[in-house]
Write a protein that holds these residues in place. Structure first.
Motif, short mmCIF file in Angstrom:
data_model
loop_
_atom_site.label_atom_id
_atom_site.label_comp_id
_atom_site.label_asym_id
_atom_site.label_seq_id
_atom_site.Cartn_x
_atom_site.Cartn_y
_atom_site.Cartn_z
N ASN A 22 64.19 -84.51 67.02
CA ASN A 22 63.67 -83.72 65.90
C ASN A 22 62.15 -83.87 65.77
O ASN A 22 61.63 -84.35 64.76
CB ASN A 22 64.36 -84.12 64.60
CG ASN A 22 64.13 -83.08 63.51
OD1 ASN A 22 63.68 -81.97 63.78
ND2 ASN A 22 64.43 -83.45 62.28
N TYR A 40 69.65 -84.45 69.87
CA TYR A 40 68.56 -83.64 69.33
C TYR A 40 67.35 -84.53 69.04
O TYR A 40 67.48 -85.56 68.37
CB TYR A 40 68.99 -82.93 68.04
CG TYR A 40 68.05 -81.82 67.62
CD1 TYR A 40 68.21 -80.54 68.12
CD2 TYR A 40 67.01 -82.06 66.73
CE1 TYR A 40 67.36 -79.51 67.74
CE2 TYR A 40 66.16 -81.04 66.34
CZ TYR A 40 66.33 -79.77 66.85
OH TYR A 40 65.49 -78.75 66.48
N ILE A 48 71.40 -79.94 63.57
CA ILE A 48 70.67 -80.83 64.48
C ILE A 48 71.41 -82.15 64.65
O ILE A 48 71.17 -82.88 65.61
CB ILE A 48 69.21 -81.08 64.02
CG1 ILE A 48 69.18 -81.83 62.69
CG2 ILE A 48 68.44 -79.78 63.93
CD1 ILE A 48 67.77 -82.20 62.24
N ARG A 60 68.32 -81.48 73.14
CA ARG A 60 67.42 -80.40 72.73
C ARG A 60 66.28 -80.99 71.91
O ARG A 60 66.36 -82.13 71.46
CB ARG A 60 68.17 -79.37 71.86
CG ARG A 60 69.34 -78.72 72.58
CD ARG A 60 70.01 -77.68 71.69
NE ARG A 60 70.54 -78.27 70.48
CZ ARG A 60 70.48 -77.72 69.27
NH1 ARG A 60 69.88 -76.55 69.10
NH2 ARG A 60 70.99 -78.32 68.21
N ASN A 61 65.23 -80.21 71.74
CA ASN A 61 64.11 -80.67 70.92
C ASN A 61 63.63 -79.58 69.98
O ASN A 61 63.91 -78.39 70.18
CB ASN A 61 62.94 -81.14 71.79
CG ASN A 61 62.37 -80.05 72.68
OD1 ASN A 61 62.68 -80.03 73.87
ND2 ASN A 61 61.55 -79.15 72.16
N ASN A 62 62.93 -79.99 68.95
CA ASN A 62 62.33 -79.05 68.01
C ASN A 62 61.06 -78.48 68.62
O ASN A 62 60.58 -78.96 69.66
CB ASN A 62 62.02 -79.76 66.69
CG ASN A 62 62.22 -78.85 65.49
OD1 ASN A 62 62.04 -77.64 65.59
ND2 ASN A 62 62.59 -79.42 64.36
#
Length: 331
Positions: A207, A205, A145, A121-123
């Protein structure tokens, strides 16, 4: 195909967003991309806008596939797209969101370089559709995260699940769903992709902000009538339950998650009842919470605050005073 990213784009009457959507795709720095667009029975000019970009997409070196189906919802459109996926990785993309030029590259390279992870996932930024340049906040999930096992975070709403904010390993997804099909719900399609992968594999993740998630005034999250809010909440709850029902996991595990979900949504409906001073709804959900043995002091206080405006004002003022005193002590 090795390192190929399949980007699945469901579209229903997205004409006014499609130019921006395809411009974002054409700016991607990752070179190995397959774009699968499913027109979900649009009645506007979506088809012509989509096909207008076919040549530019292919000249960029990307694969391009366009399909039309009768209107059946975004989850159904994703199922149509899944049948044609050739990529090693899968990413969903809503036509109204904005992805930055390295959005695909960052996630793909993470999965390529970390073969023991099945999802990343990403921010990103939250913005309102009325002002796309004004940042309202970031996705950042705080402490989780760093959590690589996010299944429970997802079912309990502690981790974001916006389209384009995640990418999954195709092999992992297809090994845990049947016939390349996800559960069809009008209340989303992202969790149907994420939950089977998150349960059986690790999630990374990135970030850094790689997209803008656009909030619309007429979106699900902006429903203001009590009836619509409750229908939405009930739909989200049902979606989670049905996805878990389809997972190939022990029944006792399923029962554990069903209970966690039920308790979460008892409290969400209690919050709605408190906001609208709906005593009947609050008591109905509070009684379920008591029966489950999960009620606590805060739940009981909220019950009295819902019943009495005087108590609610007293509670608010007393806590405000306490908080001021605490701030004074720490200065």
């Amino acid at each position: 195909m090795r390192d190929l990213v399949s980007i699945l784009i469901p579209c229903y009457n997205g004409e006014k967003f499609l130019d921006r959507c395809f411009e974002c795709l054409l700016k991607q720095t990752y070179k190995n991309i397959e774009i699968i667009v499913v027109n979900d029975g649009s009645t506007d000019n979506s088809e012509n806008v989509i096909l207008k970009y076919k040549k530019d997409i292919e000249q960029k070196g990307f694969r391009f596939l366009y399909m039309y189906q009768e209107n059946s919802g975004a989850a159904s459109a994703i199922n149509t797209a899944l049948k044609h996926v050739n990529g090693e990785f899968i990413m969903l993309y809503d036509v109204d969101d904005i992805i930055f030029e390295d959005a695909v590259k960052e996630k793909a390279e993470f999965l390529i370089n970390n073969p023991d992870y099945d999802m990343v996932r990403n921010n990103g930024y939250y913005v309102n559709n009325s002002d796309l340049d004004k940042i309202k906040g970031m996705f950042s999930d705080g402490e989780n995260i760093k959590n690589e096992n996010i299944f429970e975070d997802l079912i309990l709403g502690k981790a974001n699940n916006w389209p384009a904010s995640f990418m999954v390993r195709t092999e992992s997804l297809f090994s845990h769903i049947k016939n390349r099909e996800i559960y069809i719900s009008q209340f989303g399609q992202n969790l149907q992709i994420m939950l089977p992968v998150a349960y059986f594999g690790k999630t990374g993740y990135i970030n850094k902000p790689l997209m803008k998630y656009i909030r619309h005034e007429n979106s699900h999250s902006a429903f203001t009538s009590n009836e619509k809010r409750l229908r939405l909440i009930n739909g989200y709850e049902e979606n989670r339950i049905e996805i878990i029902k389809q997972l190939d996991i022990p029944q006792e595990k399923k029962e554990k998650y069903f209970k966690q979900i039920a308790i979460l949504y008892y409290r969400i409906r209690m919050q709605i009842a408190y906001q609208t001073k709906d005593i009947e709804l609050f008591k109905q959900e509070y009684d379920k919470l008591v029966k489950s043995g999960e009620n606590n002091k805060q739940d009981k206080e909220l019950y009295y605050r819902t019943k009495s405006n005087v108590y609610d004002k007293f509670y608010y003022l007393s806590h405000r005073v306490v908080n001021k005193l605490k701030r004074g002590i720490h200065k």
